[in-house]
Structures are given as structure tokens and as C-alpha cells.
Enzyme design. Structure first.
Site, mmCIF file in Angstrom:
data_model
loop_
_atom_site.group_PDB
_atom_site.id
_atom_site.type_symbol
_atom_site.label_atom_id
_atom_site.label_comp_id
_atom_site.label_asym_id
_atom_site.label_seq_id
_atom_site.Cartn_x
_atom_site.Cartn_y
_atom_site.Cartn_z
ATOM 1 N N SER A 1 -20.125 37.375 -39.236
ATOM 2 C CA SER A 1 -21.086 38.358 -39.737
ATOM 3 C C SER A 1 -21.948 38.878 -38.586
ATOM 4 O O SER A 1 -21.404 39.337 -37.588
ATOM 5 C CB SER A 1 -21.905 37.687 -40.835
ATOM 6 O OG SER A 1 -22.698 38.611 -41.493
ATOM 7 N N ASP B 1 -15.981 43.895 -49.234
ATOM 8 C CA ASP B 1 -17.229 43.314 -48.717
ATOM 9 C C ASP B 1 -18.391 44.187 -49.187
ATOM 10 O O ASP B 1 -18.496 45.348 -48.777
ATOM 11 C CB ASP B 1 -17.157 43.293 -47.185
ATOM 12 C CG ASP B 1 -18.342 42.586 -46.544
ATOM 13 O OD1 ASP B 1 -19.421 42.561 -47.170
ATOM 14 O OD2 ASP B 1 -18.179 42.070 -45.427
ATOM 15 N N HIS C 1 -17.863 39.262 -48.764
ATOM 16 C CA HIS C 1 -18.497 39.025 -47.484
ATOM 17 C C HIS C 1 -18.429 37.537 -47.173
ATOM 18 O O HIS C 1 -19.110 36.738 -47.816
ATOM 19 C CB HIS C 1 -19.950 39.492 -47.495
ATOM 20 C CG HIS C 1 -20.608 39.406 -46.141
ATOM 21 N ND1 HIS C 1 -20.312 40.263 -45.117
ATOM 22 C CD2 HIS C 1 -21.515 38.537 -45.644
ATOM 23 C CE1 HIS C 1 -21.026 39.942 -44.049
ATOM 24 N NE2 HIS C 1 -21.760 38.886 -44.337
#
Ligand SMILES: *[C@@H]1O[C@H](CO)[C@@H](O)[C@H](O)[C@H]1NC(C)=O
Ligand SMILES: *[C@@H]1O[C@H](CO)[C@@H](O)[C@H](O)[C@H]1NC(C)=O
Ligand SMILES: *[C@@H]1O[C@H](CO)[C@@H](O)[C@H](O)[C@H]1NC(C)=O
Ligand SMILES: *[C@@H]1O[C@H](CO)[C@@H](O)[C@H](O)[C@H]1NC(C)=O
Length: 437
Positions: free
Chosen positions: A214, A349, A380
Site C-alpha cells: 500500500s 480495490d 485493498h
């Protein structure tokens, strides 16, 4: 009601049960319909979309990494909902999370007296190449090595023969006071760089695999591209679910499609808590760029951008939010990476808007070292696997990273081995020549 005659009442009484059945049936049908729609049950699974240039290395990689070309199959009942995958990752992280045992290291930062911390986990067995390889890992926003998804990945990597070093984002560890009025920001590479220097110094023989999750994906890609020397001894890099351009993400984060505004609100809440837990230190330390007014502005913030504007950008003295996002996004550095690079994103996502995926797509089309893998499902950082309901401890993401890095390690090994062989031959020929001569 008085208008109803006896006879009407009678037929109504007869029809009521039937009507109730009808209503019940309709209700069940509606719920089923909503479930099918929300859980996205009708969506079919597919292999990830792979974008790459046709090179010997990428051909070898796609052959050696079947996970990249096979379907990713999420748990049947809920896995096709990007929201549920994301929520499960956000709330629980992983299931049956192992607890790898590491050693915490503290590094004083020369820049401003901050104290970076990272956790070091030794490999549990030899790597299949016999080489000494260290994963240097950067977690997601405000996260640290104790998070469940990190522990799961570290444990798996250790078992495959990798040493792991996990950065704890500055200010993210509970019970760890700041020693300077600064926390992590979205693209500051100082702490990650200090960790990598420590590893290179302490283990002069080790090779590196760089992994970013991320927001950590932004940090590692910026780090590698910032300075050529940062790619020395790096075998490859993997980035999972990053957004590439903060300036591009900014607008999408205020939109409501995919409930992104809500996720923004929740993430902002977590960030706010984290910053407020350091508010005393941030306020009291000399040379702090943070004033009381900024902290009261922070209390009113409902989005990450408001937090970035009132607090985060000031840690590095950026004069505007745009400047902060512009300077700290990896999008200006990522094309300078020349080591093999795997970029993974998921189409569902809810945090990373599809418009941001133009960055990895064009990069993979233009650069021979880049593979972009875009899955249909996974949310995600979810990527859970499992048959129907219960997810397995290891996710598709954990496995695909190891499969890719293992393949790269063997590719490099073979390359060095053939170089070795060639020089051995030369030596033999040389010695033969001297003997015969
Ligand atoms: C850290 O990770 C979790 C998911 O494990 C996420 O929900 C959270 O927002 C992250 N950041 C902070 C500051 O807690
Ligand atoms: C790159 O890193 C090297 C070694 O750390 C350093 O000497 C050099 O100044 C850096 N270059 C830039 C442009 O930052
Ligand atoms: C902070 O500033 C005060 C006065 O401005 C000074 O007395 C003190 O030594 C400084 N503290 C540190 C840690 O620099
Ligand atoms: C070494 O010598 C062999 C024959 O003795 C020859 O075939 C080979 O090409 C030579 N290798 C090199 C690297 O010169």
C-alpha cells in the site's frame, strides 16, 4: 374498514396466508438479489491481467510463476466483494496469524534526531539458492511489524529462507515516543533508507528484495528511483496495492463511488488517533513546525487531505498540499528503477481508483524490467483464499510475492553461475596453456 362486507372479509381471511407467502417470497427474492449484487456473486474469476514487454526475463518469470497466469479464486461467498475483502483485512488483518520472533533495532536519524525503528527476523532455513537474501519491507500507512498481515508475510518468508527487516513507520508503534517533532509521511524515505544501510552494512554478503505494501509501495519505489546507488545489491522489488500518485489520488478520494469518501473518513480517523497520541511531544519539542492551531484543525478533520494539509506536509516544511503530494509521490521516480519490478493491484480495490492504474500500465508497456499484474478481485490488500466461507491464513498476495522473488533469485543465481563457469573455463584454459607452455 367498515366498508368491507362480511363476504369480503371472509375472502380476505382466506387470501391473507397466500399473500403473506407471496410477500415472504418477494422478500427472500429481494434479499437474494441484493446479496448477489453486493457480494458480486455473478462475477466470474479470471487470471490476473498481465502487462509486460516480451523479454527473456519476463518469459522466464511468467513460466516460473504460475500464480501470475492462473486464476486467483477468492472465497466463494464473499471474496468477490472488494469491500468485504478490504474490511476483513482492515479489521482482522489475517486469520490464525503467527507471531514471528524478531529483534527491534533503533537507529538515530542524522537529519533531525528522530529515532527510526525496525524489526529484524532471521531466516528459519537456508534459501533454496543457498544465498543470503534479506527482504526489506515497508508496511502500509501508519503501520508496523506487529500488524497481522505483516506477521503472516514475515513468517512465510522466514520459512522460505529469507531474512526479513520490517520498518515501523515513524510514530506508528504504540508506546514508542518520538524523539523529534516529526512522524512518517507518504513519501519520506529517510527511515527506510537508514534501515537498508544498516542491513547492507551488517550483512555485507546479503542481497536485497524490496517489498512495499500500500503506501509502503510508494515509499520503496521512490527510494529505489531517487538514487541509483539505492538499487545496488537489490535483486528485485514488489509493490502491492499502492496508488502511485498522491496528487491523482487526492481528487478520487473525495468521490463517493465505491464508498471511497467513507474509507477516507475511516482512515482519517485512524490517522487522527495516531497523531493525537503524539500531540504532547509534537507540541513540546523545540523546532516543531506544528502549532496548537494545527492540532485543533486536526481535530476537525474528516479526510486524509485535511490531515495532510494541517499536519503532515509541515513535517518537511512543504508550503502547500500540492507541493507535498507532488514531491512525495513515487510517480516521478519509478521509471528510474532498473531492477526487476512487480507491481500488483486489484481492480476492485475501493481505495485505489482505476484512473491511477494508468501509471503502472504505461510503465510496464515502456520498461522491460516491469511486470504489472492486475487482479479482478482481492480488494485493498485482501487477496484472501479459501473454498466457500473461511479464509486461509496465507493469502494469494503472500504466495505470489514469494513465487516471484524465488524465481528472480534463481534467475540471478543461474546468471552468476554461468558467469562463474565461463571464468572457470577461462582459468582452466589459462592453466592448461601455462602447463603446456
Ligand atoms: C494500519 O493498518 C490497518 C489495517 O491492518 C488499517 O486499518 C489502518 O488504517 C492502518 N493505519 C493506521 C494509522 O492505523
Ligand atoms: C546518492 O547516494 C550516494 C551514496 O549514498 C550519495 O553519495 C549521493 O550524493 C546520492 N546522490 C543524490 C543525487 O542524492
Ligand atoms: C529547547 O529550547 C529551550 C529554550 O528555547 C532550551 O532551554 C532547551 O535546552 C531546548 N531543548 C532542547 C532539547 O534543545
Ligand atoms: C577453453 O578451451 C576449450 C578447448 O580446450 C574451448 O572449447 C573453449 O572455448 C575455451 N573457453 C574459453 C573461455 O576460452
Amino acid at each position: 374498514m367498515t366498508i368491507l362486507e362480511d363476504g369480503d372479509l371472509h375472502t380476505l381471511r382466506q387470501e391473507l396466508p397466500a399473500m403473506f407467502d407471496g410477500v415472504k417470497l418477494a422478500a427472500v427474492a429481494t434479499i437474494l438479489y441484493i446479496l448477489v449484487r453486493c457480494l458480486n456473486l455473478k462475477s466470474s474469476t479470471a487470471p490476473p491481467k498481465i502487462i509486460n514487454q516480451d523479454t527473456p526475463l519476463s518469459r522466464y518469470l511468467l513460466k516460473s510463476c504460475p500464480m501470475l497466469t492462473k486464476e486467483y479464486i477468492p472465497p466463494l461467498l464473499w471474496g468477490k466483494s472488494g469491500h468485504l475483502q478490504t474490511a476483513l483485512y482492515g479489521k482482522m488483518g489475517r486469520v490464525n496469524t503467527p507471531t514471528p520472533h524478531g529483534v527491534r533495532k533503533f537507529l538515530p536519524m542524522l537529519q533531525d534526531g528522530a529515532t527510526a525503528t525496525f524489526d529484524l527476523f532471521e531466516a528459519l532455513r537456508d534459501h533454496s539458492t543457498g544465498d543470503d537474501i534479506t527482504m526489506v519491507i515497508c508496511p502500509g500507512i501508519g503501520n508496523h511489524s506487529e500488524k497481522n498481515y505483516i506477521r503472516t508475510f514475515v513468517d512465510y518468508s522466514q520459512q522460505q529462507g529469507y531474512r526479513c527487516a520490517v520498518l515501523n513507520h515513524l510514530g506508528a508503534l504504540p508506546n514508542m515516543e518520538l524523539t523529534s517533532p516529526r512522524m512518517f509521511t507518504c513519501g519520506c524515505t529517510w527511515e527506510f533508507s537508514a534501515m537498508v544501510d544498516y542491513i547492507k552494512h551488517t550483512f555485507p554478503q546479503t542481497l536485497l528484495v524490496v517489498v512495499g505494501f500500500s503506501l509502503g509501495g510508494n515509499v520503496v519505489c521512490k527510494f529505489l528511483g531517487e538514487n541509483r546507488s539505492n538499487q545496488e545489491r537489490v535483486l528485485c522489488c514488489v509493490s502491492v496495492c499502492q496508488g502511485y500518485s498522491a496528487i491523482g489520488a487526492q481528487e478520487t478520494f473525495l468521490q463517493w463511488d465505491q464508498w471511497r469518501r467513507l474509507y477516507n473518513f475511516v482512515l482519517a480517523g485512524n490517522m487522527k488517533k495516531l497523531i493525537l497520541s503524539h500531540s504532547e511531544t509534537l507540541r513540546s519539542l523545540n523546532s516543531s513546525n506544528i502549532a496548537d492551531a494545527d492540532l485543533s484543525q486536526l481535530s476537525a478533520a474528516t479526510s486524509l487531505m485535511q490531515i495532510d494539509d494541517s499536519i503532515m506536509r509541515k513535517f518537511h516544511g512543504y508550503s502547500s498540499l500540492n507541493e507535498y503530494y507532488e514531491k512525495e509521490s513515487c510517480v516521478h521516480y519509478i521509471h528510474k528503477i532498473t531492477v526487476p519490478l512487480l507491481l500488483v493491484n486489484s481492480l476492485d480495490d475501493p481505495l485505489v481508483h482505476q484512473s491511477l492504474l494508468a501509471v503502472p500500465r504505461t510503465l510496464a508497456e515502456k520498461k522491460p524490467n516491469v511486470i504489472f499484474a492486475l487482479t479482478q478481485h482481492g480488494g485493498h490488500m485482501g487477496f484472501f483464499e479459501g473454498d466457500v466461507l473461511f479464509p486461509e491464513p496465507l493469502t494469494w498476495m503472500d504466495k505470489v510475492i514469494i513465487e516471484y522473488t524465488d524465481a528472480i533469485c534463481h534467475w540471478e543465481k543461474k546468471k552468476n553461475w554461468s558467469v562463474c563457469q565461463r571464468s572457470n573455463h577461462r582459468d582452466t584454459n589459462f592453466s592448461e596453456a601455462t602447463h603446456s607452455g
